[in-house]
Design a protein around this motif. Sequence first.
Motif, PDB file in Angstrom:
ATOM      1  N   ARG A 106       0.840  -1.210   0.000  1.00  0.00           N
ATOM      2  CA  ARG A 106       0.000   0.000   0.000  1.00  0.00           C
ATOM      3  C   ARG A 106       0.875   1.262   0.000  1.00  0.00           C
TER       4      ARG A 106
ATOM      5  N   ASN B 210       2.412   1.719  -3.447  1.00  0.00           N
ATOM      6  CA  ASN B 210       1.393   2.212  -4.383  1.00  0.00           C
ATOM      7  C   ASN B 210       1.158   3.700  -4.199  1.00  0.00           C
TER       8      ASN B 210
ATOM      9  N   ARG C  61       8.476  -1.711  -4.926  1.00  0.00           N
ATOM     10  CA  ARG C  61       7.203  -2.424  -4.983  1.00  0.00           C
ATOM     11  C   ARG C  61       7.413  -3.809  -5.597  1.00  0.00           C
TER      12      ARG C  61
END
Length: 57
Positions: free
Chosen positions: A10, A13, A29
């Motif tokens: 999260r 992102n 990521r």
Amino acid sequence: MKGNLDAGLRDHNKAIRLDPDDADHYFNRGRTREEKGDLEGALRDYTEAIGFVQTMP
């Protein structure tokens, strides 16, 4: 550990949404996705990060 990886994903992102032109965000990521077992997603992120490096002067 899974919760930490989900939270990390999260965060990555969000970092990408805020600064989509930073290769490090995609690489990080990708590492998180790889640790979660999402190898296809990791490969997409690594490929994106490499694309930034190849376009640098």
